[in-house]
Scaffold this motif. Structure first.
Motif, PDB file in Angstrom:
ATOM      1  N   PRO A 128       0.824  -1.215   0.000  1.00  0.00           N
ATOM      2  CA  PRO A 128       0.000   0.000   0.000  1.00  0.00           C
ATOM      3  C   PRO A 128       0.860   1.268   0.000  1.00  0.00           C
ATOM      4  O   PRO A 128       1.918   1.310   0.648  1.00  0.00           O
ATOM      5  CB  PRO A 128      -0.812  -0.096   1.296  1.00  0.00           C
ATOM      6  N   GLU A 162       0.471   3.945   1.461  1.00  0.00           N
ATOM      7  CA  GLU A 162       0.508   4.636   2.761  1.00  0.00           C
ATOM      8  C   GLU A 162       1.841   4.425   3.472  1.00  0.00           C
ATOM      9  O   GLU A 162       2.153   5.110   4.442  1.00  0.00           O
ATOM     10  CB  GLU A 162      -0.632   4.164   3.666  1.00  0.00           C
ATOM     11  N   MET A 163       2.623   3.458   2.969  1.00  0.00           N
ATOM     12  CA  MET A 163       3.941   3.219   3.543  1.00  0.00           C
ATOM     13  C   MET A 163       4.758   4.505   3.607  1.00  0.00           C
ATOM     14  O   MET A 163       5.584   4.693   4.488  1.00  0.00           O
ATOM     15  CB  MET A 163       4.642   2.189   2.677  1.00  0.00           C
ATOM     16  N   LYS A 204       4.047   7.360   4.537  1.00  0.00           N
ATOM     17  CA  LYS A 204       3.876   8.140   5.764  1.00  0.00           C
ATOM     18  C   LYS A 204       4.821   7.641   6.851  1.00  0.00           C
ATOM     19  O   LYS A 204       5.266   8.406   7.700  1.00  0.00           O
ATOM     20  CB  LYS A 204       2.434   8.049   6.249  1.00  0.00           C
ATOM     21  N   ILE A 205       5.102   6.340   6.826  1.00  0.00           N
ATOM     22  CA  ILE A 205       6.028   5.788   7.812  1.00  0.00           C
ATOM     23  C   ILE A 205       7.431   6.344   7.539  1.00  0.00           C
ATOM     24  O   ILE A 205       8.150   6.714   8.467  1.00  0.00           O
ATOM     25  CB  ILE A 205       5.993   4.251   7.771  1.00  0.00           C
ATOM     26  N   SER A 252      -1.177   7.289  10.805  1.00  0.00           N
ATOM     27  CA  SER A 252      -2.178   7.254   9.740  1.00  0.00           C
ATOM     28  C   SER A 252      -1.724   6.329   8.619  1.00  0.00           C
ATOM     29  O   SER A 252      -2.559   5.721   7.948  1.00  0.00           O
ATOM     30  CB  SER A 252      -2.493   8.662   9.233  1.00  0.00           C
ATOM     31  N   GLY A 253      -0.396   6.187   8.417  1.00  0.00           N
ATOM     32  CA  GLY A 253       0.070   5.237   7.404  1.00  0.00           C
ATOM     33  C   GLY A 253       0.092   3.803   7.913  1.00  0.00           C
ATOM     34  O   GLY A 253      -0.406   2.885   7.263  1.00  0.00           O
ATOM     35  N   LEU A 254       0.621   3.640   9.117  1.00  0.00           N
ATOM     36  CA  LEU A 254       0.813   2.285   9.663  1.00  0.00           C
ATOM     37  C   LEU A 254      -0.513   1.548   9.842  1.00  0.00           C
ATOM     38  O   LEU A 254      -0.613   0.354   9.535  1.00  0.00           O
ATOM     39  CB  LEU A 254       1.546   2.380  11.005  1.00  0.00           C
ATOM     40  N   ILE A 300      -3.306   1.821   8.181  1.00  0.00           N
ATOM     41  CA  ILE A 300      -3.823   1.351   6.886  1.00  0.00           C
ATOM     42  C   ILE A 300      -2.967   0.185   6.388  1.00  0.00           C
ATOM     43  O   ILE A 300      -3.479  -0.825   5.901  1.00  0.00           O
ATOM     44  CB  ILE A 300      -3.829   2.506   5.870  1.00  0.00           C
ATOM     45  N   PHE A 301      -1.654   0.328   6.556  1.00  0.00           N
ATOM     46  CA  PHE A 301      -0.702  -0.714   6.159  1.00  0.00           C
ATOM     47  C   PHE A 301      -1.045  -2.044   6.832  1.00  0.00           C
ATOM     48  O   PHE A 301      -1.125  -3.082   6.192  1.00  0.00           O
ATOM     49  CB  PHE A 301       0.691  -0.246   6.603  1.00  0.00           C
ATOM     50  N   TYR A 310      -4.530  -3.603   5.915  1.00  0.00           N
ATOM     51  CA  TYR A 310      -4.496  -4.107   4.545  1.00  0.00           C
ATOM     52  C   TYR A 310      -4.042  -5.572   4.545  1.00  0.00           C
ATOM     53  O   TYR A 310      -4.550  -6.395   3.798  1.00  0.00           O
ATOM     54  CB  TYR A 310      -3.552  -3.237   3.710  1.00  0.00           C
ATOM     55  N   TYR A 311      -3.092  -5.874   5.438  1.00  0.00           N
ATOM     56  CA  TYR A 311      -2.605  -7.258   5.484  1.00  0.00           C
ATOM     57  C   TYR A 311      -3.468  -8.156   6.367  1.00  0.00           C
ATOM     58  O   TYR A 311      -3.587  -9.344   6.119  1.00  0.00           O
ATOM     59  CB  TYR A 311      -1.137  -7.296   5.946  1.00  0.00           C
ATOM     60  N   LYS A 337      -8.280  -1.655   2.707  1.00  0.00           N
ATOM     61  CA  LYS A 337      -7.627  -0.480   3.283  1.00  0.00           C
ATOM     62  C   LYS A 337      -8.554   0.336   4.179  1.00  0.00           C
ATOM     63  O   LYS A 337      -8.101   1.135   4.969  1.00  0.00           O
ATOM     64  CB  LYS A 337      -7.123   0.433   2.163  1.00  0.00           C
TER      65      LYS A 337
END
Lengths: 359, 305
Positions: free
Chosen positions: A319, A321-322, A324-325, B106-108, B110-111, B114-115, B120
């Motif tokens: 994804p 969104e990675m 952002k990490i 906010s990224g983690l 969703i990450f 997703y898995y 998402k």
């Protein structure tokens, strides 16, 4: 005098090194994560790291994505110059696009003139938004962090009200405004990309901010307030005026960014929430080490990663969104004073000794 | 006007206010602990978001609501420790580290979903047990009062109980005194033999627990699944409530209640055809105005001294 100049450049080197370490470490972590998670790690990494260079359109996307980032990056540099954590650039960027939409659709002037007026109004709206927390700080001593965070939500809902109740196109989903007249959009500069004259406005802003911070007494005074408020107060500066002034200029940049991004990239207003460019601006300002002239490189860095991550998520099982990490890791590592602190100290000691010998 | 009064002067409305204020109360109490320990609390938004994701995920993995809540609390503590490590050991600027934590969250989230859940947007596809609502015996049979106070989520009652517990801990125990002294003047605290680092990490553990509970309430009580960005500024509102409550647990309780009222009012007034978005600005406007007035009065008082 010579020694002092040399010392500065070497300490700058440490800062630059810290930035490189932060970027390198975060990219390395991405590679490791991709290798562990993805079924096709090679292809995923290729798309991520090289993808944006594989076609003119994709590289165009990178340059387009830079523009709003550069505006909010510049905005953050000014907002934080006086030592305050004013986070209203997020709301200011959004309100900038709302104001631009409102004036673009109501004034009915000739297209080009209307565009200019709309962009000016966007800047003013941004200035008002960023000015409020600064004013409340100076007049009431209210916590800028909290008031600006709250103000961002006021901006979001107020802006949405304006769009939905007055400018919504009934033929589209509820937060879409009517389309702007064709002639009002910023002119495209290169075929096959959406790169437009907005980037020239941005370049002018970068130059002006550099000029303001490095060549004017206002810039010097604001920097002084940020570095040592007591000293600035003692030397008779009007602290309140400087804080409000720098915040207003920061707001102008964020609001203008909202307007430029709107007319450059979209045929109509279509945000459904705060776009997040304000928060990105914090990363840009940090990577650029709060210097206007480095802002384009910082924006290029983030935009490149972002487009790369988009391409990767479209073709692979990672994804986007990675990204952002990565942003988070870069912010932490660059702002972490402990990293390379021994190296920094040794340089300071060594240069102090050299200086003593020369004297 | 009478239609307006009819919608708010009901036991149902007060019940909603209590439900809506619960996550804000958790957030505000967490911010209070952070602030008392002298640590910036802007990262609370991200901690709550990640905890609201780990709650249902652990609940799904263990197939028990308690497992989910414990999972959220542990995540909260670990994230608070991570924040502590980055700011105390690596000496990162606190506000920047907090912003980084929010960005990562906010990224983690969703990450990870997703898995775990294969999509998402949310964890709706996972069957995760939630924290139940409880009827309180005796109280529930009293008219009106029973309708208002009984039948809430267990975590709502826990938040109210914790308000009293924290008031006791911070103002009547040595632990509370030490945390406050470390927060107000770490050097002075160190000079009388207090282990500053130890108390900073204790502060972080308590604040992380509270943030974890707040996150768990959102996805295991308020609704029954995690959806992306579901904290939606509640952590920030918690910061504002903490400032408005002047760091006093009961003041914070009232400030959270004010937010609960404003938020519920916004929902009710929408039903009466008021412009939705404009009403949603009310809680934030009230906060800005209240904080400004309070700060103005305080700075005037301090000038007099």
């Amino acid at each position: 005098m010579k020694a002092i100049a040399k010392k500065r450049s070497k300490l700058g080197l440490v800062e630059a090194l810290r930035t490189c370490v932060a970027v390198g470490v975060s990219l390395l972590l991405v590679c490791i994560v991709v290798f562990i998670i993805s079924a096709t790690p090679g292809a995923a990494l290729f798309d991520f790291l090289i993808g944006p260079l594989t076609s003119l359109r994709r590289f165009g996307n990178v340059i387009e994505a830079c523009v709003p980032l550069m505006f909010t990056g510049l905005s953050v540099i000014l907002l934080q110059r006086a030592g305050l954590f004013n986070l209203a650039m997020e709301g200011a960027f959004f309100i900038g696009s709302v104001a631009a939409t409102a004036f673009a659709l109501t004034l009915g002037l000739p297209d080009k003139l209307n565009l200019i007026v709309a962009l000016i109004m966007a800047s003013l709206a941004g200035a008002i938004v960023c000015g409020i927390p600064a004013l409340l700080k100076v007049k009431c001593n209210a916590n800028v962090l909290v008031t600006s965070l709250m103000l961002n939500y006021v901006c979001l809902y107020f802006g949405m009200w304006i769009i939905v109740d007055f400018f919504a196109d009934p033929g589209m989903s509820s937060n879409y405004s009517y389309a702007f007249p064709e002639g009002m959009l910023l002119t495209k500069l290169f075929p096959k990309t959406r790169i437009n004259t907005g980037i020239l406005i941005c370049a002018a802003c970068i130059f002006l901010v550099w000029l303001l911070l490095n060549k004017t007494s206002f810039g010097y005074k604001v920097t002084m307030v940020g570095k040592n408020e007591r000293m600035a107060r003692y030397s008779g500066m009007n602290i309140g005026q400087l804080i409000i002034g720098s915040s207003l200029i920061g707001g102008v940049l964020a609001g203008l960014g909202g307007g430029v991004d709107l007319f450059g990239m979209y045929p109509r207003f279509q945000y459904s929430g705060l776009p997040g460019y304000g928060w990105d601006g914090i990363l840009i300002a940090i990577v650029a080490r709060h210097k206007a002239q480095y802002v384009p490189f910082a924006a290029l860095f983030l935009a490149y990663l972002r487009i790369g991550a988009d391409i990767m998520s479209r073709n692979n099982d990672i994804p986007s969104e990675m990204i952002k990490i990565i942003q988070a890791i870069v912010i932490v590592l660059i702002s972490a004073q402990a990293i390379l602190s021994n190296y920094r100290r040794s340089i300071v000691v060594q240069e102090a000794k050299e200086y003593e010998q020369e004297v | 006007m009478s239609a307006f009064l009819q919608t708010i002067l009901t036991p149902d409305f007060v019940f909603t206010v209590i439900r809506v204020m619960t996550p804000i109360l958790f957030a505000a109490l967490s911010c209070m602990v952070f602030t008392k320990g002298g640590i910036d609390s802007i990262g609370i938004e991200g901690i709550m978001l990640i905890c609201s994701m780990t709650g249902p995920v652990f609940s799904y993995l263990t197939q028990s609501a308690i497992g989910g809540v414990i999972g959220a609390i542990v995540t909260g503590i670990l994230l608070a420790f991570l924040f502590g490590y980055v700011t105390l050991q690596l000496k990162a600027v606190e506000i920047l580290a907090g912003i980084a934590l929010n960005t990562m969250a906010s990224g983690l989230t969703i990450f990870v979903i997703y898995y775990v859940a294969g999509e998402k947007g949310s964890t709706q596809s996972l069957f995760s047990p939630v924290v139940p609502n409880i009827e309180i015996p005796v109280l529930s049979s009293i008219p009106i009062l029973g309708d208002i106070l009984s039948g809430h989520n267990i975590l709502t009652y826990l938040a109210i109980i914790l308000t009293f517990v924290l008031a006791y801990v911070f103002y009547s125990t040595p632990l509370g005194l030490r945390i406050r002294s470390v927060g107000e003047n770490a050097q002075a605290a160190a000079s009388v033999g207090i282990n500053v680092m130890k108390y900073k990490y204790i502060t972080l553990a308590i604040a992380g627990t509270l943030a974890g509970l707040g996150g768990a309430f959102m996805s295991m009580g308020y609704v029954s699944f995690f959806s992306k960005e579901m904290i939606a500024g509640r952590g920030f509102i918690g910061m504002a409530a903490e400032a408005m409550g002047m760091g006093n647990p009961f003041g914070i309780f009232l400030a959270s209640g004010l937010f609960g009222i404003a938020d519920s009012l916004a929902v009710r007034l929408q039903l009466l055809n008021f412009p939705t978005q404009l009403i949603q600005t009310i809680p934030y406007m009230i906060t800005i105005i209240a904080i400004s007035i309070y700060s103005y009065k305080r700075s005037k008082r301090e000038k007099k001294l």
